[in-house]
Scaffold this active site. Sequence first.
Site, short mmCIF file in Angstrom:
data_model
loop_
_atom_site.label_atom_id
_atom_site.label_comp_id
_atom_site.label_asym_id
_atom_site.label_seq_id
_atom_site.Cartn_x
_atom_site.Cartn_y
_atom_site.Cartn_z
N ASP A 21 0.83 -1.20 0.00
CA ASP A 21 0.00 0.00 0.00
C ASP A 21 0.87 1.26 0.00
OD1 ASP A 21 -2.27 1.48 0.04
OD2 ASP A 21 -2.90 0.93 2.05
N HIS A 38 2.70 3.29 -8.94
CA HIS A 38 2.50 1.85 -9.19
C HIS A 38 3.69 1.27 -9.94
CE1 HIS A 38 -1.40 2.10 -7.48
NE2 HIS A 38 -1.97 2.75 -8.48
N LEU A 132 12.20 -19.50 -4.47
CA LEU A 132 11.10 -18.74 -3.88
C LEU A 132 9.76 -19.09 -4.54
CD1 LEU A 132 10.43 -16.43 -1.82
CD2 LEU A 132 10.43 -14.90 -3.79
C1 FPP Z 1 -1.95 0.19 -3.31
O1 FPP Z 1 -1.48 1.51 -3.25
C2 FPP Z 1 -1.41 -0.47 -4.48
C3 FPP Z 1 -2.14 -1.05 -5.46
C4 FPP Z 1 -3.62 -1.13 -5.43
C5 FPP Z 1 -1.51 -1.65 -6.64
C6 FPP Z 1 -0.28 -2.46 -6.39
C7 FPP Z 1 0.29 -2.78 -7.67
C8 FPP Z 1 1.59 -2.84 -7.94
C9 FPP Z 1 2.67 -2.66 -6.94
C10 FPP Z 1 1.94 -3.10 -9.36
C11 FPP Z 1 2.90 -4.17 -9.55
C12 FPP Z 1 2.37 -5.52 -9.57
C13 FPP Z 1 3.02 -6.51 -10.21
C14 FPP Z 1 2.66 -7.92 -9.99
C15 FPP Z 1 4.11 -6.21 -11.13
P1 FPP Z 1 -2.53 2.70 -3.37
O2 FPP Z 1 -2.70 3.03 -4.80
O3 FPP Z 1 -3.80 2.34 -2.67
O4 FPP Z 1 -1.77 3.85 -2.62
P2 FPP Z 1 -2.42 5.03 -1.80
O5 FPP Z 1 -3.14 4.40 -0.63
O6 FPP Z 1 -1.26 5.86 -1.37
O7 FPP Z 1 -3.36 5.77 -2.71
#
Ligand code: FPP
Length: 249
Positions: A21, A38, A132
């Site tokens: 997150d 992201h 892993l």
């Molecule tokens: C949460 O942060 C994150 C996500 C919903 C997306 C996670 C995705 C990745 C890390 C992309 C990579 C994945 C792979 C498998 C390559 P948020 O957007 O909710 O952050 P915020 O709370 O600060 O808005």
Amino acid sequence: MQGTIDGVTYEIPRHIAVIMDGNGRWAKKRLMPRGFGHRQGGKTLEQACEDVWHLGVQYFTVYAFSTENWKRSVEEVTGIMNILRNYLKTAAERCNRENMRMRVIGDRTILDADIQSEIHRVEEATKQNTGLQFTVAINYGGRDEIRRAMVKIAKEVEEGKLSADAVTDEVIKNHLDTWELPDPDLLIRTSGEERISNFLLWQLAYAEFYFTDVLWPDFDRKCFIDAIKYYNSRDRRYGGVKDDKKIRK
Ligand code: FPP
């Protein structure tokens, strides 16, 4: 299993799960669009797989896209799907180089057809790998996973393959997306939020939870070590009492 980190012996969690997150806030702090966060989160994830393996972790499961994440803007959803697409293109080669096995959990049937076939290709190409055991949750929700397991079990009961009385915890576990994986020992959630947000609801029953303010794109090897140190400070009893001594009344 025990492992040594910087000369000190620790109990290393066999399975670490992470709610990655804070990508959006990481980007906002830099006056950049959420997609930038992201993309950086994806890079952090690649490094994290190497780090946890070298620390002695055997199973690593991350929450990349939840069943609720479809509520985000079309632009953001498309951006995350494109990061996944690009990641999957080179994943088989990268995993094989590292002896890493990759699995995907979640309901993949509504993902774009090309993503579904790439997932299948990577899972097949890496299924012999003994390093892993890396699992990515995509279009995943804990309740949805349990619901899908219940439907499968109900069908088996309907078809007479299983009796209702034989539905044990073990039978339920074996119908979940994670049927091949041990339960996580440690759940990490970054960015200061302290919820499990529908992640691995069944599997986290006895996990230790580690919450940190660090935003996912900044989460590095040292952060994993801090989480492992925290894990070592906990006293896991699984509902029993310390040292397995039984209390007799
Ligand atoms: C949460 O942060 C994150 C996500 C919903 C997306 C996670 C995705 C990745 C890390 C992309 C990579 C994945 C792979 C498998 C390559 P948020 O957007 O909710 O952050 P915020 O709370 O600060 O808005």
